[in-house]
Enzyme design. Structure first.
Site, PDB file in Angstrom:
ATOM      1  N   GLY A 186      21.735  77.414  -7.970  1.00 22.23           N
ATOM      2  CA  GLY A 186      21.638  76.938  -6.573  1.00 22.23           C
ATOM      3  C   GLY A 186      23.718  76.665  -6.311  1.00 22.23           C
ATOM      4  O   GLY A 186      24.286  75.921  -7.648  1.00 22.23           O
ATOM      5  N   GLY A 206      25.575  75.571  -3.928  1.00 26.33           N
ATOM      6  CA  GLY A 206      26.101  74.867  -2.931  1.00 26.33           C
ATOM      7  C   GLY A 206      27.427  74.047  -3.667  1.00 26.33           C
ATOM      8  O   GLY A 206      27.741  73.681  -4.485  1.00 26.33           O
ATOM      9  N   PHE A 207      27.867  72.790  -2.592  1.00 21.87           N
ATOM     10  CA  PHE A 207      29.077  71.909  -3.382  1.00 21.87           C
ATOM     11  C   PHE A 207      28.288  71.284  -4.901  1.00 21.87           C
ATOM     12  O   PHE A 207      29.408  71.590  -5.279  1.00 21.87           O
ATOM     13  CB  PHE A 207      29.469  70.599  -2.513  1.00 21.87           C
ATOM     14  CG  PHE A 207      29.840  71.256  -0.471  1.00 21.87           C
ATOM     15  CD1 PHE A 207      30.402  71.969  -1.318  1.00 21.87           C
ATOM     16  CD2 PHE A 207      29.228  70.708   0.378  1.00 21.87           C
ATOM     17  CE1 PHE A 207      32.298  72.127  -0.289  1.00 21.87           C
ATOM     18  CE2 PHE A 207      29.903  71.032   1.130  1.00 21.87           C
ATOM     19  CZ  PHE A 207      31.019  71.217   0.948  1.00 21.87           C
ATOM     20  N   GLY A 257      26.146  72.539  -6.700  1.00 19.55           N
ATOM     21  CA  GLY A 257      25.735  73.406  -8.413  1.00 19.55           C
ATOM     22  C   GLY A 257      27.150  74.061  -8.402  1.00 19.55           C
ATOM     23  O   GLY A 257      27.484  74.375  -9.706  1.00 19.55           O
ATOM     24  N   ARG A 289      20.337  65.977   1.570  1.00 20.51           N
ATOM     25  CA  ARG A 289      19.614  65.039   2.808  1.00 20.51           C
ATOM     26  C   ARG A 289      20.769  64.956   4.155  1.00 20.51           C
ATOM     27  O   ARG A 289      22.175  64.853   3.920  1.00 20.51           O
ATOM     28  CB  ARG A 289      19.670  63.699   1.800  1.00 20.51           C
ATOM     29  CG  ARG A 289      18.854  62.807   1.355  1.00 20.51           C
ATOM     30  CD  ARG A 289      18.285  61.577   0.841  1.00 20.51           C
ATOM     31  NE  ARG A 289      19.341  61.662  -0.042  1.00 20.51           N
ATOM     32  CZ  ARG A 289      19.684  60.000  -0.245  1.00 20.51           C
ATOM     33  NH1 ARG A 289      19.245  59.197   1.054  1.00 20.51           N
ATOM     34  NH2 ARG A 289      20.357  59.223  -1.032  1.00 20.51           N
ATOM     35  N   ASN A 313      11.732  71.011  -0.404  1.00 23.64           N
ATOM     36  CA  ASN A 313      12.495  71.521  -1.535  1.00 23.64           C
ATOM     37  C   ASN A 313      10.570  71.107  -3.330  1.00 23.64           C
ATOM     38  O   ASN A 313      11.534  72.308  -3.935  1.00 23.64           O
ATOM     39  CB  ASN A 313      13.456  70.400  -2.001  1.00 23.64           C
ATOM     40  CG  ASN A 313      14.325  69.477  -2.078  1.00 23.64           C
ATOM     41  OD1 ASN A 313      14.515  70.810  -0.435  1.00 23.64           O
ATOM     42  ND2 ASN A 313      15.125  69.283  -1.573  1.00 23.64           N
ATOM     43  N   VAL A 318      17.738  68.609 -10.715  1.00 21.94           N
ATOM     44  CA  VAL A 318      18.513  67.289 -10.151  1.00 21.94           C
ATOM     45  C   VAL A 318      18.157  67.784  -8.425  1.00 21.94           C
ATOM     46  O   VAL A 318      19.230  66.964  -8.262  1.00 21.94           O
ATOM     47  CB  VAL A 318      20.255  68.086 -10.045  1.00 21.94           C
ATOM     48  CG1 VAL A 318      20.603  67.487 -11.773  1.00 21.94           C
ATOM     49  CG2 VAL A 318      20.724  69.231  -9.372  1.00 21.94           C
ATOM     50  N   SER A 319      17.431  68.212  -8.660  1.00 22.89           N
ATOM     51  CA  SER A 319      16.821  68.579  -6.692  1.00 22.89           C
ATOM     52  C   SER A 319      16.364  67.182  -6.785  1.00 22.89           C
ATOM     53  O   SER A 319      15.492  66.710  -7.487  1.00 22.89           O
ATOM     54  CB  SER A 319      16.045  70.260  -6.921  1.00 22.89           C
ATOM     55  OG  SER A 319      16.903  70.843  -7.009  1.00 22.89           O
ATOM     56  N   ASP A 332      22.917  56.838 -10.985  1.00 23.23           N
ATOM     57  CA  ASP A 332      22.773  55.734 -10.881  1.00 23.23           C
ATOM     58  C   ASP A 332      23.640  54.047 -12.043  1.00 23.23           C
ATOM     59  O   ASP A 332      24.132  53.235 -11.327  1.00 23.23           O
ATOM     60  CB  ASP A 332      22.244  55.315 -10.547  1.00 23.23           C
ATOM     61  CG  ASP A 332      20.929  55.696 -10.275  1.00 23.23           C
ATOM     62  OD1 ASP A 332      21.441  56.677  -9.109  1.00 23.23           O
ATOM     63  OD2 ASP A 332      19.445  56.245 -10.242  1.00 23.23           O
ATOM     64  N   HIS A 369      14.905  57.269  -9.262  1.00 21.77           N
ATOM     65  CA  HIS A 369      15.954  57.228  -8.469  1.00 21.77           C
ATOM     66  C   HIS A 369      15.505  57.659  -6.880  1.00 21.77           C
ATOM     67  O   HIS A 369      15.055  58.414  -6.228  1.00 21.77           O
ATOM     68  CB  HIS A 369      16.783  59.778  -8.745  1.00 21.77           C
ATOM     69  CG  HIS A 369      17.765  59.254  -7.868  1.00 21.77           C
ATOM     70  ND1 HIS A 369      19.096  58.591  -8.138  1.00 21.77           N
ATOM     71  CD2 HIS A 369      18.379  60.384  -7.937  1.00 21.77           C
ATOM     72  CE1 HIS A 369      20.024  58.843  -7.978  1.00 21.77           C
ATOM     73  NE2 HIS A 369      19.650  60.567  -7.195  1.00 21.77           N
TER      74      HIS A 369
END
Length: 318
Positions: A11, A13-14, A16, A91, A104, A127-128, A157, A184
């Site tokens: 993945g 994206g930002f 990954g 999200r 997901n 991490v998804s 967290d 989480h």
């Protein structure tokens, strides 16, 4: 510097791509592989990252690969000792992590099937979102030993909690030690009894009424970022957490980190993936590390375990 091994990030994206950047800049791997379903996207990012190597001085090679719904392209991850799964939808404002569960789950299931096929010895870091449920699903689909599948949650967290405390007190973030356990999400369990500032108990510096808003802000930390961004979710801090976990695996460091791990009797809890402290090494989770909790913290952790247990059972069929 000795470099060895291959790590894959699924993945681009930002989240990954930033994780891949951090892993490459550690300069401890021979190769970082970045994959994505968008045609040419991962290849383009990999080229960009490789062109940064002369500037930043790292020799780790970055390889990009487009993957298909039927598993095309996944052969590039063969031999990876670590696989970080970031694939999935982020999200949007007003969404909870649980709103992403069905979509997901399908994505993570397809990804994990290919990871198990091409990198059967890898440690998998999920991490998804929703994190606890996707970690349990990854373990089930892969068939890997539970210790080789873990989720990134507590690292992030805890970092948020530490920052909020440092901001409140006006002290360096390095002087603050905090801890969050549990899920989480809504049943996250910040652990004030484990929190210190320059070695002093947090409770000696802030009252319960002052600590509680920081706990609430930590629990809602991801949503706060999403609401501000409006399109997308956090990735700088999350990628830092995932990369540090991967580094601990690669270096067989034995570092103790708050992660989502399989619990088998610790704290009187069994048979669930839950946010706990764990010692991390080359094989993933070496052991769950128990600490003394207050009665209310232990109650919160056990309640979190039962909440995520039910959701993890539900997601297994998705």
């Amino acid at each position: 510097m000795a470099r060895k091994g291959k790590v894959a990030v699924i993945g681009a994206g930002f989240y990954g791509s930033t994780t891949a950047l951090r892993l490459a800049e550690y300069d401890i791997f021979d190769e970082v592989v970045l994959t994505d379903i968008r045609d040419g996207w991962a290849e383009g990012l990999a080229l960009d990252l490789n062109e940064a190597r002369p500037i930043e001085g790292f020799e780790t090679k970055v390889t990009g690969q487009t993957t298909g719904a039927s598993g095309e392209g996944y052969e590039v991850i063969a031999g990876s000792s670590i696989v970080v799964i970031t694939a999935g939808l982020p999200r949007k404002p007003g969404m909870s992590r649980m709103d992403l569960i069905e979509t997901n789950a399908k994505i993570v299931r397809q990804v994990v099937e290919n990871v198990a096929r091409h990198a059967p010895q890898a440690v998998v870091i999920v991490v998804s979102n929703p994190l606890d449920e996707m970690t349990a699903l990854a373990a089930k689909v892969s068939g890997f030993p539970p210790g080789r599948v873990l989720g990134q949650a507590g690292m992030l967290d805890t970092a948020r909690f530490s920052f909020f405390v440092a901001e409140k007190l006006g002290v360096p973030v390095g002087s603050v030690k905090t801890l969050t356990l549990g899920s989480h999400g809504d049943t996250m369990v910040p652990v004030p009894s484990a929190c210190t500032v320059d070695g002093k108990p947090l409770s000696s510096l802030l009252s319960d009424d002052e600590i509680e808003p920081l706990v609430t802000r930590t629990r809602n930390g991801g949503g706060e970022v999403v609401a501000l961004l409006k399109t997308g979710s956090a990735y700088y801090a999350p990628s830092a957490a995932a990369a540090r976990m991967a580094k601990a695996v690669a270096e067989d460091s034995g570092a103790v980190m708050p992660v989502c791990a399989w619990v088998k009797g610790e704290y009187g809890i069994s048979g669930v993936y839950l946010g706990v402290e764990a010692e991390i090494g080359a094989g993933g989770v070496r052991r769950v590390v128990e600490r003394d909790l207050t009665e209310s913290e232990l109650t919160g952790l056990r309640e979190a375990a039962e909440a995520v247990r039910a959701k993890q059972a539900d997601v297994a069929s998705l």
